[in-house]
Design an enzyme around this catalytic site. Structure first.
Site, PDB file in Angstrom:
ATOM      1  N   ARG A 271       0.824  -1.218   0.000  1.00  0.00           N
ATOM      2  CA  ARG A 271       0.000   0.000   0.000  1.00  0.00           C
ATOM      3  C   ARG A 271       0.855   1.263   0.000  1.00  0.00           C
ATOM      4  O   ARG A 271       0.374   2.342  -0.373  1.00  0.00           O
ATOM      5  CB  ARG A 271      -0.970  -0.035   1.196  1.00  0.00           C
ATOM      6  CG  ARG A 271      -2.174  -0.923   0.916  1.00  0.00           C
ATOM      7  CD  ARG A 271      -3.060  -1.052   2.131  1.00  0.00           C
ATOM      8  NE  ARG A 271      -2.656  -2.137   2.996  1.00  0.00           N
ATOM      9  CZ  ARG A 271      -2.862  -2.163   4.314  1.00  0.00           C
ATOM     10  NH1 ARG A 271      -3.439  -1.162   4.912  1.00  0.00           N
ATOM     11  NH2 ARG A 271      -2.490  -3.214   5.023  1.00  0.00           N
TER      12      ARG A 271
ATOM     13  N   GLU B 272       1.494  -4.160  13.272  1.00  0.00           N
ATOM     14  CA  GLU B 272       0.375  -4.334  14.211  1.00  0.00           C
ATOM     15  C   GLU B 272      -0.048  -5.795  14.272  1.00  0.00           C
ATOM     16  O   GLU B 272      -0.459  -6.272  15.310  1.00  0.00           O
ATOM     17  CB  GLU B 272      -0.806  -3.434  13.817  1.00  0.00           C
ATOM     18  CG  GLU B 272      -1.844  -3.313  14.930  1.00  0.00           C
ATOM     19  CD  GLU B 272      -3.093  -2.541  14.533  1.00  0.00           C
ATOM     20  OE1 GLU B 272      -3.234  -2.124  13.372  1.00  0.00           O
ATOM     21  OE2 GLU B 272      -3.954  -2.375  15.422  1.00  0.00           O
TER      22      GLU B 272
HETATM   23  O1  LIG Z   1       2.775   0.849  11.542  1.00  0.00           O
HETATM   24  P1  LIG Z   1       2.710  -0.640  11.352  1.00  0.00           P
HETATM   25  O2  LIG Z   1       2.210  -1.342  12.593  1.00  0.00           O
HETATM   26  O3  LIG Z   1       3.967  -1.215  10.837  1.00  0.00           O
HETATM   27  O4  LIG Z   1       1.563  -0.937  10.289  1.00  0.00           O
HETATM   28  C1  LIG Z   1       1.399  -0.222   9.097  1.00  0.00           C
HETATM   29  C2  LIG Z   1       1.724  -1.046   7.896  1.00  0.00           C
HETATM   30  O5  LIG Z   1       0.796  -2.155   7.784  1.00  0.00           O
HETATM   31  C3  LIG Z   1       0.226  -2.167   6.485  1.00  0.00           C
HETATM   32  O6  LIG Z   1       0.959  -2.920   5.583  1.00  0.00           O
HETATM   33  P2  LIG Z   1       0.937  -4.529   5.500  1.00  0.00           P
HETATM   34  O7  LIG Z   1       2.193  -5.065   6.120  1.00  0.00           O
HETATM   35  O8  LIG Z   1      -0.362  -5.052   6.017  1.00  0.00           O
HETATM   36  O9  LIG Z   1       1.138  -4.824   3.977  1.00  0.00           O
HETATM   37  P3  LIG Z   1       0.372  -4.431   2.633  1.00  0.00           P
HETATM   38  O10 LIG Z   1       0.673  -2.976   2.386  1.00  0.00           O
HETATM   39  O11 LIG Z   1       1.059  -5.314   1.658  1.00  0.00           O
HETATM   40  O12 LIG Z   1      -1.102  -4.692   2.797  1.00  0.00           O
HETATM   41  C4  LIG Z   1       0.236  -0.709   6.073  1.00  0.00           C
HETATM   42  O13 LIG Z   1       0.143  -0.540   4.675  1.00  0.00           O
HETATM   43  C5  LIG Z   1       1.540  -0.223   6.625  1.00  0.00           C
HETATM   44  O14 LIG Z   1       2.628  -0.484   5.749  1.00  0.00           O
HETATM   45  N1  LIG Z   2      -5.611  -1.225  11.621  1.00  0.00           N
HETATM   46  C1  LIG Z   2      -5.040  -1.251  10.406  1.00  0.00           C
HETATM   47  N2  LIG Z   2      -5.794  -1.010   9.304  1.00  0.00           N
HETATM   48  C2  LIG Z   2      -5.216  -1.032   8.066  1.00  0.00           C
HETATM   49  N3  LIG Z   2      -3.925  -1.280   7.862  1.00  0.00           N
HETATM   50  C3  LIG Z   2      -3.144  -1.525   8.938  1.00  0.00           C
HETATM   51  N4  LIG Z   2      -1.827  -1.790   9.055  1.00  0.00           N
HETATM   52  C4  LIG Z   2      -1.549  -1.960  10.356  1.00  0.00           C
HETATM   53  N5  LIG Z   2      -2.646  -1.795  11.108  1.00  0.00           N
HETATM   54  C5  LIG Z   2      -3.666  -1.526  10.244  1.00  0.00           C
END
Ligand SMILES: O=P(O)(O)OC[C@H]1O[C@H](OP(=O)(O)OP(=O)(O)O)[C@H](O)[C@@H]1O
Ligand SMILES: Nc1ncnc2[nH]cnc12
Length: 172
Positions: A58, A95
């Protein structure tokens, strides 16, 4: 712009107890998406961005249009094993999990001013790891831009007081 009305809450995704903040309605709204990128773009320009770095996946839907709007390059940070050339890696927690992120070793010039971009700041684990990768290559992180911040998880505390810009904050 009322971004909040374009962010959808999905309970218990991807795990029980996580309230997932889904940006796909915002991305599907051309005017809102463009306004969001323009807003973050103004900030990134003021920070002196010379390149944008975003983590898979993302982070690309924020970082790539941001770099295009500013006329600077975009550098992808990817999950393990996806980048084809020589990389440096870092393990990180987010998270709802733990993983490894990588960047190409030749992606950043020493001293280059880097703005980090992602859709959402939660615990800050992903961005702290991305910042560590950039610093390993000698880049100077001058700011971090997000659509969403989950303030209760205090992700900013992991980002060493670099300036942070977010469009929507959830306090709970
Ligand atoms: O602050 P944090 O606790 O690290 O969480 C935030 C991250 O989690 C999500 O990515 P995810 O790893 O779910 O991957 P994606 O973008 O491939 O869905 C989001 O896009 C951030 O990169
Ligand atoms: N609560 C949340 N919603 C969407 N993306 C996330 N990445 C980490 N925590 C998330």
């Amino acid at each position: 712009m009322d971004y909040r009305s374009l962010i959808r809450d999905i309970p218990d995704f991807p795990k029980e107890g996580i309230l997932f903040r889904d940006i796909t309605p915002l991305l599907a709204d051309g005017e809102a998406y463009r306004t969001a990128i323009r807003q973050l773009g103004e900030q990134a320009k003021a920070w002196g961005a010379e390149v944008i770095v975003g983590p898979e996946a993302r982070g690309y839907v924020v970082g790539a249009p941001l770099s295009y709007a500013l006329g600077v390059g975009f550098v992808p940070v990817r999950k393990r094993g996806k980048l084809p050339a020589q990389t440096v890696s870092v393990t990180y927690d987010l998270e709802y999990g733990r993983d490894i992120l990588e960047i190409h070793t030749d992606a950043i010039r020493p001293g280059q001013k880097v703005v980090l971009a992602d859709d959402l700041l939660a615990t800050g684990g992903t961005m702290a790891a991305t910042m560590e990768l950039v610093r390993k290559l000698g880049g100077e992180v001058v700011g971090a831009a997000f659509f969403i911040e989950l303030s209760a998880l205090n992700g900013r505390s992991k980002l060493d007081d670099i300036p942070v810009c977010t469009l929507v904050k959830y306090e709970d």
